[in-house]
Design a protein around this motif. Structure first.
Motif, PDB file in Angstrom:
ATOM      1  N   UNK A   1       0.658  -1.191  -0.068  1.00 37.20           N
ATOM      2  CA  UNK A   1      -0.174  -0.033   0.099  1.00 37.20           C
ATOM      3  C   UNK A   1       0.873   1.142  -0.089  1.00 37.20           C
ATOM      4  N   UNK A   2       2.007   1.156  -0.736  1.00 33.75           N
ATOM      5  CA  UNK A   2       2.685   2.386  -0.896  1.00 33.75           C
ATOM      6  C   UNK A   2       3.819   2.580   0.065  1.00 33.75           C
ATOM      7  N   UNK A   3       3.811   1.651   1.142  1.00 29.93           N
ATOM      8  CA  UNK A   3       5.026   1.890   2.108  1.00 29.93           C
ATOM      9  C   UNK A   3       5.873   0.735   1.836  1.00 29.93           C
ATOM     10  N   UNK A   4       7.131   0.835   1.929  1.00 32.48           N
ATOM     11  CA  UNK A   4       7.982  -0.134   1.900  1.00 32.48           C
ATOM     12  C   UNK A   4       8.704  -0.513   3.180  1.00 32.48           C
ATOM     13  N   UNK A   5       8.731  -1.686   3.610  1.00 36.19           N
ATOM     14  CA  UNK A   5       9.011  -2.325   4.618  1.00 36.19           C
ATOM     15  C   UNK A   5      10.217  -3.297   4.546  1.00 36.19           C
ATOM     16  N   UNK A   6      11.074  -3.288   5.716  1.00 33.57           N
ATOM     17  CA  UNK A   6      12.401  -4.293   5.562  1.00 33.57           C
ATOM     18  C   UNK A   6      11.930  -5.359   6.202  1.00 33.57           C
ATOM     19  N   UNK A   7      12.148  -6.782   5.931  1.00 31.24           N
ATOM     20  CA  UNK A   7      11.570  -7.683   6.671  1.00 31.24           C
ATOM     21  C   UNK A   7      12.840  -8.816   6.790  1.00 31.24           C
ATOM     22  N   UNK A   8      12.969  -9.255   8.114  1.00 37.94           N
ATOM     23  CA  UNK A   8      13.922 -10.191   8.452  1.00 37.94           C
ATOM     24  C   UNK A   8      13.744 -10.956   9.620  1.00 37.94           C
TER      25      UNK A   8
ATOM     26  N   UNK B   1      -2.168  -5.371   8.792  1.00 40.53           N
ATOM     27  CA  UNK B   1      -2.917  -6.639   8.271  1.00 40.53           C
ATOM     28  C   UNK B   1      -3.076  -6.736   7.015  1.00 40.53           C
ATOM     29  N   UNK B   2      -2.842  -8.000   6.522  1.00 43.06           N
ATOM     30  CA  UNK B   2      -3.104  -8.541   5.243  1.00 43.06           C
ATOM     31  C   UNK B   2      -1.640  -8.632   4.583  1.00 43.06           C
ATOM     32  N   UNK B   3      -0.510  -8.106   5.251  1.00 41.98           N
ATOM     33  CA  UNK B   3       0.882  -8.114   4.321  1.00 41.98           C
ATOM     34  C   UNK B   3       1.146  -9.476   4.279  1.00 41.98           C
TER      35      UNK B   3
ATOM     36  N   UNK C   1      -2.358 -11.524  10.368  1.00 45.69           N
ATOM     37  CA  UNK C   1      -3.642 -11.235  10.909  1.00 45.69           C
ATOM     38  C   UNK C   1      -3.771 -10.458  12.080  1.00 45.69           C
ATOM     39  N   UNK C   2      -5.271 -10.206  12.502  1.00 48.56           N
ATOM     40  CA  UNK C   2      -5.229  -9.596  13.802  1.00 48.56           C
ATOM     41  C   UNK C   2      -5.407 -10.690  14.947  1.00 48.56           C
ATOM     42  N   UNK C   3      -4.865 -10.385  16.009  1.00 48.82           N
ATOM     43  CA  UNK C   3      -5.001 -11.490  17.181  1.00 48.82           C
ATOM     44  C   UNK C   3      -6.342 -11.945  17.363  1.00 48.82           C
ATOM     45  N   UNK C   4      -6.350 -13.455  17.288  1.00 47.24           N
ATOM     46  CA  UNK C   4      -7.673 -13.801  17.598  1.00 47.24           C
ATOM     47  C   UNK C   4      -8.640 -13.582  18.914  1.00 47.24           C
ATOM     48  N   UNK C   5      -9.638 -13.307  18.748  1.00 48.40           N
ATOM     49  CA  UNK C   5     -10.402 -12.672  19.967  1.00 48.40           C
ATOM     50  C   UNK C   5     -11.366 -13.947  20.416  1.00 48.40           C
TER      51      UNK C   5
END
Length: 207
Positions: free
Chosen positions: A79-86, A105-107, A144-148
């Motif tokens: 969504x237009x934002x860059x994240x770095x993941x490790x 959420x959704x990434x 996802x969101x934390x299950x409730x």
């Protein structure tokens, strides 16, 4: 080691001798601990209220500013934002420095750290790594969101550390690291042989 507390010396001795579509709701919850060496199970409890305190702790807290981001971290554009993941950790550059952030959420990611914690709710499996919850979709893991689920009611009839000859009629079977328990209203019943018959020792999670 499971993060379970037994409320008497007898209980500790007995324990030592014993050897996921993302949906909220009520029902059977099981947590399998890996990596951080912790585990718990619950039925009808809020994940954040009780289970979260026995899931492996994140290596870095949100907002942490590392001195450097690992060289093999990969870019994820969402969504237009860059994240770095490790290795389960997400970084985002803000004001000239990288910060550890909670992913949106959704990434999607292709890999998680080895041996994430696993939560099973009514047969649905969630994975938890670095405090982030995922649901597996094909070859990817989706944040996802934390299950409730609803908070438990403590039953005053049963006392931790005591043996009972019968289980509550609504007790549900659960397993922790291969050990059979039964659970009811936030309490856990550990079957034990006593004088030639099976008795049920009441144990509970740490608060």
């Amino acid at each position: 080691m499971m993060n379970l507390r037994l409320l008497s010396a007898l209980c500790v001795t007995l324990m030592a001798g014993c050897a996921h579509s993302p949906r909220g709701g009520h029902g059977h919850v099981r947590v399998s601990g890996h990596g951080g060496g912790v585990a718990a199970v619950a039925v009808g409890i809020g994940i954040g209220a009780l289970v979260a305190n026995v899931i492996s702790r994140p290596k870095y807290e949100v907002g942490h500013k590392p001195t450097h981001v690992p060289r093999d971290a990969r870019d994820i554009h969402f969504h237009g934002v860059t994240y770095r993941y490790h290795n389960g950790v997400y970084y985002r550059k803000m004001e000239g420095a990288f910060h550890v952030v909670r992913p949106p959420l959704g990434i999607r990611v292709h890999t998680l750290p080895p041996k994430p914690d696993v939560i099973v709710i009514d047969g649905e499996t969630y994975y938890v790594a670095e405090g982030v919850y995922y649901y597996k979709s094909g070859d990817d893991y989706i944040v996802v969101d934390e299950p409730k689920v609803s908070a438990p009611r403590r039953h005053t009839t049963y006392v931790s550390g005591q043996f009972y000859s019968d289980l509550p009629s609504q007790a549900k079977p659960v397993k922790i690291n291969g050990i059979q328990y039964f659970t009811y209203e936030g309490l856990f019943f550990l079957p034990q042989p006593v004088n030639g018959s099976v008795r049920y020792l009441v144990v509970e999670l740490n608060d």
